[in-house]
Write a protein that holds these residues in place. Structure first.
Motif, PDB file in Angstrom:
ATOM      1  N   PHE A  43      50.611 -28.068   4.937  1.00 50.84           N
ATOM      2  CA  PHE A  43      51.170 -26.967   5.709  1.00 50.84           C
ATOM      3  C   PHE A  43      52.150 -26.254   4.789  1.00 50.84           C
ATOM      4  O   PHE A  43      53.040 -26.889   4.220  1.00 50.84           O
ATOM      5  CB  PHE A  43      51.909 -27.488   6.946  1.00 50.84           C
ATOM      6  N   THR A  44      52.008 -24.949   4.636  1.00 49.00           N
ATOM      7  CA  THR A  44      52.862 -24.262   3.676  1.00 49.00           C
ATOM      8  C   THR A  44      53.162 -22.833   4.103  1.00 49.00           C
ATOM      9  O   THR A  44      52.397 -22.211   4.837  1.00 49.00           O
ATOM     10  CB  THR A  44      52.227 -24.290   2.270  1.00 49.00           C
ATOM     11  N   ASP A  45      54.294 -22.334   3.658  1.00 52.42           N
ATOM     12  CA  ASP A  45      54.649 -20.931   3.747  1.00 52.42           C
ATOM     13  C   ASP A  45      55.375 -20.580   2.452  1.00 52.42           C
ATOM     14  O   ASP A  45      55.301 -21.333   1.481  1.00 52.42           O
ATOM     15  CB  ASP A  45      55.465 -20.614   5.009  1.00 52.42           C
ATOM     16  N   GLU A  46      56.080 -19.480   2.421  1.00 50.83           N
ATOM     17  CA  GLU A  46      56.687 -19.045   1.161  1.00 50.83           C
ATOM     18  C   GLU A  46      57.818 -19.941   0.668  1.00 50.83           C
ATOM     19  O   GLU A  46      58.157 -19.926  -0.510  1.00 50.83           O
ATOM     20  CB  GLU A  46      57.167 -17.591   1.243  1.00 50.83           C
ATOM     21  N   ASN A  47      58.412 -20.756   1.533  1.00 48.04           N
ATOM     22  CA  ASN A  47      59.567 -21.558   1.129  1.00 48.04           C
ATOM     23  C   ASN A  47      59.378 -23.060   1.246  1.00 48.04           C
ATOM     24  O   ASN A  47      60.139 -23.814   0.657  1.00 48.04           O
ATOM     25  CB  ASN A  47      60.787 -21.182   1.979  1.00 48.04           C
ATOM     26  N   TYR A  48      58.409 -23.504   2.021  1.00 48.68           N
ATOM     27  CA  TYR A  48      58.369 -24.911   2.400  1.00 48.68           C
ATOM     28  C   TYR A  48      56.927 -25.405   2.417  1.00 48.68           C
ATOM     29  O   TYR A  48      56.031 -24.708   2.875  1.00 48.68           O
ATOM     30  CB  TYR A  48      58.993 -25.046   3.788  1.00 48.68           C
ATOM     31  N   THR A  49      56.700 -26.617   1.929  1.00 43.30           N
ATOM     32  CA  THR A  49      55.379 -27.233   1.949  1.00 43.30           C
ATOM     33  C   THR A  49      55.505 -28.661   2.437  1.00 43.30           C
ATOM     34  O   THR A  49      56.426 -29.370   2.056  1.00 43.30           O
ATOM     35  CB  THR A  49      54.742 -27.236   0.537  1.00 43.30           C
ATOM     36  N   LYS A  50      54.565 -29.063   3.282  1.00 43.89           N
ATOM     37  CA  LYS A  50      54.508 -30.448   3.753  1.00 43.89           C
ATOM     38  C   LYS A  50      53.105 -30.973   3.494  1.00 43.89           C
ATOM     39  O   LYS A  50      52.121 -30.359   3.893  1.00 43.89           O
ATOM     40  CB  LYS A  50      54.828 -30.545   5.240  1.00 43.89           C
ATOM     41  N   ASN A  71      60.783 -28.209  -0.737  1.00 45.28           N
ATOM     42  CA  ASN A  71      61.542 -27.008  -0.444  1.00 45.28           C
ATOM     43  C   ASN A  71      61.606 -26.212  -1.742  1.00 45.28           C
ATOM     44  O   ASN A  71      62.312 -26.577  -2.680  1.00 45.28           O
ATOM     45  CB  ASN A  71      62.940 -27.366   0.056  1.00 45.28           C
ATOM     46  N   ARG A  72      60.831 -25.123  -1.826  1.00 39.75           N
ATOM     47  CA  ARG A  72      60.739 -24.374  -3.081  1.00 39.75           C
ATOM     48  C   ARG A  72      62.002 -23.579  -3.405  1.00 39.75           C
ATOM     49  O   ARG A  72      62.244 -23.247  -4.554  1.00 39.75           O
ATOM     50  CB  ARG A  72      59.506 -23.483  -3.061  1.00 39.75           C
ATOM     51  N   SER A  73      62.803 -23.278  -2.416  1.00 40.59           N
ATOM     52  CA  SER A  73      64.028 -22.523  -2.715  1.00 40.59           C
ATOM     53  C   SER A  73      65.061 -23.407  -3.409  1.00 40.59           C
ATOM     54  O   SER A  73      65.878 -22.922  -4.183  1.00 40.59           O
ATOM     55  CB  SER A  73      64.604 -21.894  -1.449  1.00 40.59           C
TER      56      SER A  73
END
Length: 109
Positions: A43-50, A71-73
């Motif tokens: 599950f992913t978006d621009e800032n976070y992936t699980k 947490n990509r940020s």
């Protein structure tokens, strides 16, 4: 009051147009899908992936179960292991992701 409505509207507008993805990976051996497997889910978006497996979100726990969050940020990588219904452990890594470089390729396997 108008400022509060404006701030909430901007926040909701940004959330409306952000992209969220669910990716499912199935395992195969010698070109054949493995039967009765536990698919890998991302599950992913621009800032976070699980990263997890299908059984964990569906509450079909078979212990031990693991999942990873990124947490990509902040470049924080957290790995969780659920050992049983009462015990779990996790690690936090804030160094290794910052040292990696990634490149896009046209490969599909």
């Amino acid at each position: 009051m108008k400022k509060l409505v404006l701030i909430i509207s901007i926040f909701l507008y940004g959330k409306t147009f952000s992209q969220h993805f669910k990716i499912t990976y199935l395992r195969s051996s010698n070109g054949n899908l493995i039967e009765n497997q536990n698919p890998i889910l991302i599950f992913t978006d621009e800032n976070y992936t699980k990263l997890t497996t299908e059984y964990l979100p569906n509450k079909k726990n078979t212990y031990p179960e693991e999942y990873t969050t990124i947490n990509r940020s902040t470049n924080f990588l957290k790995q969780f292991a659920i050992l049983n219904s009462l015990k779990a452990i996790y690690t936090v890594d804030s160094i290794s992701l910052g040292k990696q470089t990634f490149e896009y390729t046209d490969e599909t396997k």
